[in-house]
Design a protein around this motif. Structure first.
Motif, PDB file in Angstrom:
ATOM      1  N   GLU A   1      55.917  37.054  35.130  1.00  0.00           N
ATOM      2  CA  GLU A   1      56.876  37.121  36.230  1.00  0.00           C
ATOM      3  C   GLU A   1      56.264  36.690  37.557  1.00  0.00           C
ATOM      4  OE1 GLU A   1      58.497  40.886  37.434  1.00  0.00           O
ATOM      5  OE2 GLU A   1      56.650  41.941  36.961  1.00  0.00           O
ATOM      6  N   TYR A   2      54.940  36.821  37.700  1.00  0.00           N
ATOM      7  CA  TYR A   2      54.267  36.392  38.928  1.00  0.00           C
ATOM      8  C   TYR A   2      53.719  34.968  38.814  1.00  0.00           C
ATOM      9  CZ  TYR A   2      54.664  41.289  40.074  1.00  0.00           C
ATOM     10  OH  TYR A   2      55.178  42.540  40.323  1.00  0.00           O
ATOM     11  N   ALA A   3      53.638  34.442  37.604  1.00  0.00           N
ATOM     12  CA  ALA A   3      53.139  33.085  37.406  1.00  0.00           C
ATOM     13  C   ALA A   3      54.255  32.058  37.563  1.00  0.00           C
ATOM     14  CB  ALA A   3      52.492  32.955  36.034  1.00  0.00           C
ATOM     15  N   LEU A   4      55.471  32.395  37.154  1.00  0.00           N
ATOM     16  CA  LEU A   4      56.582  31.439  37.242  1.00  0.00           C
ATOM     17  C   LEU A   4      56.882  30.979  38.668  1.00  0.00           C
ATOM     18  CD1 LEU A   4      59.126  32.627  34.537  1.00  0.00           C
ATOM     19  CD2 LEU A   4      57.705  30.587  34.524  1.00  0.00           C
ATOM     20  N   PRO A   5      56.727  31.836  39.706  1.00  0.00           N
ATOM     21  CA  PRO A   5      56.980  31.340  41.067  1.00  0.00           C
ATOM     22  C   PRO A   5      56.006  30.256  41.543  1.00  0.00           C
ATOM     23  CG  PRO A   5      57.257  33.694  41.035  1.00  0.00           C
ATOM     24  CD  PRO A   5      56.695  33.298  39.696  1.00  0.00           C
ATOM     25  N   TYR A   6      54.980  29.916  40.753  1.00  0.00           N
ATOM     26  CA  TYR A   6      54.127  28.782  41.101  1.00  0.00           C
ATOM     27  C   TYR A   6      54.908  27.474  40.977  1.00  0.00           C
ATOM     28  CZ  TYR A   6      49.719  31.332  41.436  1.00  0.00           C
ATOM     29  OH  TYR A   6      48.703  32.161  41.849  1.00  0.00           O
ATOM     30  N   ILE A   7      56.045  27.519  40.295  1.00  0.00           N
ATOM     31  CA  ILE A   7      56.911  26.357  40.158  1.00  0.00           C
ATOM     32  C   ILE A   7      57.810  26.291  41.388  1.00  0.00           C
ATOM     33  CG2 ILE A   7      58.720  25.291  38.769  1.00  0.00           C
ATOM     34  CD1 ILE A   7      57.593  26.900  36.385  1.00  0.00           C
ATOM     35  N   TYR A   8      57.856  25.133  42.039  1.00  0.00           N
ATOM     36  CA  TYR A   8      58.672  24.946  43.238  1.00  0.00           C
ATOM     37  C   TYR A   8      60.136  25.142  42.883  1.00  0.00           C
ATOM     38  CZ  TYR A   8      60.535  22.735  47.461  1.00  0.00           C
ATOM     39  OH  TYR A   8      61.203  22.478  48.628  1.00  0.00           O
ATOM     40  N   GLY A   9      60.793  26.046  43.582  1.00  0.00           N
ATOM     41  CA  GLY A   9      62.202  26.312  43.341  1.00  0.00           C
ATOM     42  C   GLY A   9      62.463  27.596  42.577  1.00  0.00           C
ATOM     43  N   ILE A  10      61.393  28.276  42.138  1.00  0.00           N
ATOM     44  CA  ILE A  10      61.550  29.545  41.424  1.00  0.00           C
ATOM     45  C   ILE A  10      60.835  30.622  42.216  1.00  0.00           C
ATOM     46  CG2 ILE A  10      60.998  30.841  39.342  1.00  0.00           C
ATOM     47  CD1 ILE A  10      61.309  28.317  37.769  1.00  0.00           C
ATOM     48  N   GLY A  11      61.571  31.655  42.584  1.00  0.00           N
ATOM     49  CA  GLY A  11      60.995  32.792  43.283  1.00  0.00           C
ATOM     50  C   GLY A  11      60.841  33.952  42.319  1.00  0.00           C
ATOM     51  N   ILE A  12      60.458  35.103  42.842  1.00  0.00           N
ATOM     52  CA  ILE A  12      60.197  36.262  41.989  1.00  0.00           C
ATOM     53  C   ILE A  12      61.487  36.765  41.341  1.00  0.00           C
ATOM     54  CG2 ILE A  12      60.299  37.941  43.880  1.00  0.00           C
ATOM     55  CD1 ILE A  12      57.881  38.077  40.929  1.00  0.00           C
ATOM     56  N   ASN A  13      62.591  36.790  42.094  1.00  0.00           N
ATOM     57  CA  ASN A  13      63.844  37.280  41.516  1.00  0.00           C
ATOM     58  C   ASN A  13      64.362  36.344  40.436  1.00  0.00           C
ATOM     59  OD1 ASN A  13      64.063  39.648  43.017  1.00  0.00           O
ATOM     60  ND2 ASN A  13      64.963  38.553  44.744  1.00  0.00           N
ATOM     61  N   LEU A  14      64.280  35.052  40.666  1.00  0.00           N
ATOM     62  CA  LEU A  14      64.709  34.081  39.672  1.00  0.00           C
ATOM     63  C   LEU A  14      63.818  34.147  38.438  1.00  0.00           C
ATOM     64  CD1 LEU A  14      66.933  32.039  39.453  1.00  0.00           C
ATOM     65  CD2 LEU A  14      65.406  30.329  40.387  1.00  0.00           C
ATOM     66  N   SER A  15      62.532  34.393  38.653  1.00  0.00           N
ATOM     67  CA  SER A  15      61.594  34.545  37.549  1.00  0.00           C
ATOM     68  C   SER A  15      61.988  35.731  36.674  1.00  0.00           C
ATOM     69  CB  SER A  15      60.183  34.742  38.108  1.00  0.00           C
ATOM     70  OG  SER A  15      59.296  35.145  37.110  1.00  0.00           O
ATOM     71  N   ARG A  16      62.294  36.843  37.297  1.00  0.00           N
ATOM     72  CA  ARG A  16      62.710  38.032  36.535  1.00  0.00           C
ATOM     73  C   ARG A  16      64.008  37.775  35.787  1.00  0.00           C
ATOM     74  NH1 ARG A  16      61.086  41.912  41.506  1.00  0.00           N
ATOM     75  NH2 ARG A  16      58.885  42.121  40.948  1.00  0.00           N
ATOM     76  N   GLN A  17      64.941  37.059  36.425  1.00  0.00           N
ATOM     77  CA  GLN A  17      66.219  36.755  35.793  1.00  0.00           C
ATOM     78  C   GLN A  17      66.020  35.863  34.562  1.00  0.00           C
ATOM     79  OE1 GLN A  17      69.029  34.980  38.472  1.00  0.00           O
ATOM     80  NE2 GLN A  17      70.290  34.186  36.820  1.00  0.00           N
ATOM     81  N   ILE A  18      65.162  34.859  34.678  1.00  0.00           N
ATOM     82  CA  ILE A  18      64.885  33.957  33.554  1.00  0.00           C
ATOM     83  C   ILE A  18      64.304  34.739  32.389  1.00  0.00           C
ATOM     84  CG2 ILE A  18      63.375  32.072  32.796  1.00  0.00           C
ATOM     85  CD1 ILE A  18      63.691  30.921  35.664  1.00  0.00           C
ATOM     86  N   LEU A  19      63.309  35.589  32.658  1.00  0.00           N
ATOM     87  CA  LEU A  19      62.671  36.362  31.594  1.00  0.00           C
ATOM     88  C   LEU A  19      63.657  37.336  30.953  1.00  0.00           C
ATOM     89  CD1 LEU A  19      59.208  37.003  33.239  1.00  0.00           C
ATOM     90  CD2 LEU A  19      59.757  35.390  31.413  1.00  0.00           C
ATOM     91  N   LYS A  20      64.550  37.902  31.761  1.00  0.00           N
ATOM     92  CA  LYS A  20      65.554  38.829  31.228  1.00  0.00           C
ATOM     93  C   LYS A  20      66.529  38.094  30.315  1.00  0.00           C
ATOM     94  CE  LYS A  20      69.107  42.063  32.726  1.00  0.00           C
ATOM     95  NZ  LYS A  20      69.883  42.537  33.873  1.00  0.00           N
ATOM     96  N   ASN A  21      66.959  36.883  30.728  1.00  0.00           N
ATOM     97  CA  ASN A  21      67.882  36.091  29.914  1.00  0.00           C
ATOM     98  C   ASN A  21      67.272  35.720  28.565  1.00  0.00           C
ATOM     99  OD1 ASN A  21      69.689  36.202  31.993  1.00  0.00           O
ATOM    100  ND2 ASN A  21      69.360  34.110  32.689  1.00  0.00           N
ATOM    101  N   ILE A  22      65.971  35.409  28.567  1.00  0.00           N
ATOM    102  CA  ILE A  22      65.302  35.004  27.334  1.00  0.00           C
ATOM    103  C   ILE A  22      64.929  36.213  26.487  1.00  0.00           C
ATOM    104  CG2 ILE A  22      63.278  33.829  26.416  1.00  0.00           C
ATOM    105  CD1 ILE A  22      63.253  32.162  28.945  1.00  0.00           C
ATOM    106  N   GLY A  23      64.652  37.336  27.141  1.00  0.00           N
ATOM    107  CA  GLY A  23      64.242  38.533  26.411  1.00  0.00           C
ATOM    108  C   GLY A  23      62.740  38.669  26.265  1.00  0.00           C
ATOM    109  N   ILE A  24      62.002  38.141  27.253  1.00  0.00           N
ATOM    110  CA  ILE A  24      60.541  38.255  27.251  1.00  0.00           C
ATOM    111  C   ILE A  24      60.151  39.373  28.203  1.00  0.00           C
ATOM    112  CG2 ILE A  24      58.376  37.069  27.814  1.00  0.00           C
ATOM    113  CD1 ILE A  24      59.721  34.465  27.053  1.00  0.00           C
ATOM    114  N   ASP A  25      59.145  40.157  27.810  1.00  0.00           N
ATOM    115  CA  ASP A  25      58.660  41.263  28.633  1.00  0.00           C
ATOM    116  C   ASP A  25      58.005  40.715  29.898  1.00  0.00           C
ATOM    117  OD1 ASP A  25      57.909  43.801  29.460  1.00  0.00           O
ATOM    118  OD2 ASP A  25      56.007  43.713  28.358  1.00  0.00           O
TER     119      ASP A  25
END
Length: 123
Positions: free
Chosen positions: A16-40
């Motif tokens: 969840e803290y590594a995904l915001p290294y991608i331009y355009g993804i913040g911490i909230n969007l990172s959490r949302q993506i992981l929740k949609n996929i079902g990854i811890d």
């Protein structure tokens, strides 16, 4: 090492803290993506399986605009503002703050290094 959207994610960080290294993804969007996929959220990047990485890649590619596409769209938006001659476009053209900040003092990042007011006469 997980490579998503052309960015190498740091291996030892939580996903969840590594995904915001991608331009355009913040911490909230990172959490949302992981929740949609079902990854811890607490799993580390180096612990991700190939299937997890592919799932994250597919979710980002299908739902969001990131990295180069987003940067180019932002650039086009700023260029459009400059072309139509809006106030914000003029501020961008003159390299001044565009969102109402003061410039009498501060704004050094946009305006550049402070110049000398009086040039000394050279003999």
């Amino acid at each position: 090492m997980a490579r998503i959207a052309g960015v190498d994610l740091p291996r030892n960080k939580k996903v969840e803290y590594a995904l915001p290294y991608i331009y355009g993804i913040g911490i909230n969007l990172s959490r949302q993506i992981l929740k949609n996929i079902g990854i811890d959220n607490n799993i580390r990047v180096h612990e991700l399986s190939e299937e997890d990485v592919l799932a994250i890649r597919d979710e980002i590619a299908s739902s969001f605009q990131v990295e180069g596409d987003l940067r180019s769209e932002n650039g086009r938006n700023i260029k459009r503002l400059m072309d139509i001659g809006s106030y914000r476009g003029l501020r961008h053209r003159r390299k001044l703050p565009a969102r109402g900040q003061r410039t009498h003092t501060n704004a050094r990042t946009r305006r550049g290094k402070k110049g000398l007011a009086i040039k000394r006469k050279v003999k």
